[in-house]
Motif scaffolding. Structure first.
Motif, short mmCIF file in Angstrom:
data_model
loop_
_atom_site.label_atom_id
_atom_site.label_comp_id
_atom_site.label_asym_id
_atom_site.label_seq_id
_atom_site.Cartn_x
_atom_site.Cartn_y
_atom_site.Cartn_z
N PHE A 74 0.91 -1.15 0.09
CA PHE A 74 0.15 -0.14 -0.08
C PHE A 74 0.81 1.05 -0.15
O PHE A 74 2.07 1.23 0.39
CB PHE A 74 -0.96 -0.15 1.21
CG PHE A 74 -0.17 -0.09 2.74
CD1 PHE A 74 0.06 1.11 3.18
CD2 PHE A 74 -0.27 -1.20 3.12
CE1 PHE A 74 0.68 0.93 4.37
CE2 PHE A 74 0.33 -1.37 4.52
CZ PHE A 74 0.68 0.07 4.92
N HIS A 75 0.22 2.38 -0.58
CA HIS A 75 1.07 3.43 -0.80
C HIS A 75 0.55 4.88 0.19
O HIS A 75 -0.73 5.06 -0.08
CB HIS A 75 1.34 3.85 -2.23
CG HIS A 75 1.73 2.81 -2.91
ND1 HIS A 75 3.02 2.36 -3.31
CD2 HIS A 75 0.88 1.50 -3.23
CE1 HIS A 75 3.04 1.18 -3.99
NE2 HIS A 75 1.75 0.68 -4.17
N TYR A 76 1.46 5.53 0.37
CA TYR A 76 0.91 6.78 1.01
C TYR A 76 0.51 7.73 -0.06
O TYR A 76 -0.21 8.82 0.17
CB TYR A 76 1.88 7.38 2.29
CG TYR A 76 1.86 6.66 3.47
CD1 TYR A 76 0.62 6.39 4.08
CD2 TYR A 76 2.92 5.94 3.89
CE1 TYR A 76 0.81 5.70 5.44
CE2 TYR A 76 3.14 5.08 5.00
CZ TYR A 76 1.80 5.21 5.94
OH TYR A 76 1.85 4.54 6.96
N ASP B 7 0.68 9.29 -6.23
CA ASP B 7 1.60 9.44 -7.37
C ASP B 7 2.90 8.69 -7.18
O ASP B 7 3.95 8.80 -7.93
CB ASP B 7 1.92 10.80 -7.58
CG ASP B 7 2.66 11.61 -6.42
OD1 ASP B 7 2.84 10.95 -5.51
OD2 ASP B 7 3.02 12.77 -6.59
N CYS B 8 2.85 7.85 -6.37
CA CYS B 8 4.21 6.60 -6.24
C CYS B 8 4.63 6.03 -7.64
O CYS B 8 3.49 5.67 -8.03
CB CYS B 8 3.65 5.72 -4.84
SG CYS B 8 5.07 4.52 -4.66
N HIS B 9 5.97 5.80 -7.48
CA HIS B 9 6.13 5.08 -8.68
C HIS B 9 5.69 3.60 -8.70
O HIS B 9 5.22 2.74 -9.73
CB HIS B 9 7.72 4.67 -8.79
CG HIS B 9 8.52 6.10 -9.12
ND1 HIS B 9 8.20 6.76 -10.05
CD2 HIS B 9 9.45 6.72 -8.24
CE1 HIS B 9 8.95 7.80 -10.24
NE2 HIS B 9 9.60 7.96 -8.96
N LEU C 25 3.79 -1.83 3.46
CA LEU C 25 4.16 -0.43 3.15
C LEU C 25 5.10 -0.59 1.86
O LEU C 25 5.97 -1.39 1.99
CB LEU C 25 4.75 0.20 4.26
CG LEU C 25 5.03 1.58 3.99
CD1 LEU C 25 4.17 2.64 3.47
CD2 LEU C 25 5.76 2.37 5.32
N CYS C 26 4.70 0.23 0.94
CA CYS C 26 5.53 0.30 -0.17
C CYS C 26 7.02 0.64 0.22
O CYS C 26 7.10 1.54 0.97
CB CYS C 26 5.03 1.31 -1.06
SG CYS C 26 6.15 1.77 -2.56
N GLY C 27 8.16 -0.32 -0.40
CA GLY C 27 9.21 0.11 0.04
C GLY C 27 9.96 1.36 -0.78
O GLY C 27 11.11 1.85 -0.56
N LEU C 28 9.17 1.83 -1.58
CA LEU C 28 9.66 3.13 -2.46
C LEU C 28 9.67 4.43 -1.63
O LEU C 28 10.03 5.52 -2.06
CB LEU C 28 9.09 3.13 -3.72
CG LEU C 28 9.13 2.11 -4.64
CD1 LEU C 28 8.63 2.26 -5.87
CD2 LEU C 28 10.85 1.93 -5.03
N GLU C 29 8.86 4.37 -0.78
CA GLU C 29 8.49 5.75 0.20
C GLU C 29 9.28 5.52 1.73
O GLU C 29 9.40 4.29 2.07
CB GLU C 29 6.95 5.92 0.48
CG GLU C 29 6.28 5.77 -0.91
CD GLU C 29 4.73 5.72 -0.80
OE1 GLU C 29 4.16 6.10 0.26
OE2 GLU C 29 4.03 4.97 -1.88
N ASP C 30 9.16 6.53 2.26
CA ASP C 30 10.04 6.38 3.64
C ASP C 30 8.89 6.66 4.59
O ASP C 30 7.74 6.51 4.48
CB ASP C 30 10.92 7.89 3.90
CG ASP C 30 10.17 9.12 3.26
OD1 ASP C 30 8.87 9.31 3.33
OD2 ASP C 30 10.81 10.09 2.92
#
Ligand SMILES: [Zn+2]
Length: 67
Positions: free
Chosen positions: A31-33, A36-38, A62-67
């Protein structure tokens, strides 16, 4: 003031109901916060708005691309 702050923190950590976005695909794992996450750019299905607690119930992380 301290009491109110502690209460507010306890409330939000226990429910974990922040808004998040998930790709409505059987293969989605995160899931993404950010809308517009990649990670969501690759989504070929509908992007659905949900909460952290609902996403975790679905087994999403939690998506690994976000902090
Ligand atoms: Zn993401």
């Amino acid at each position: 003031m301290k009491f109110i702050l502690a209460f507010a923190l306890a409330c939000c950590f226990s429910t974990g109901d922040g808004t998040v976005y998930v790709c409505d695909s059987p293969n989605s794992v995160a899931f993404h916060y950010k809308r517009d996450c990649h990670g969501l750019n690759n989504c070929k299905h509908e992007v659905k708005k949900t909460t952290v607690s609902e996403a975790e119930k679905l087994g999403l992380r939690l998506c690994g691309l976000e902090d």
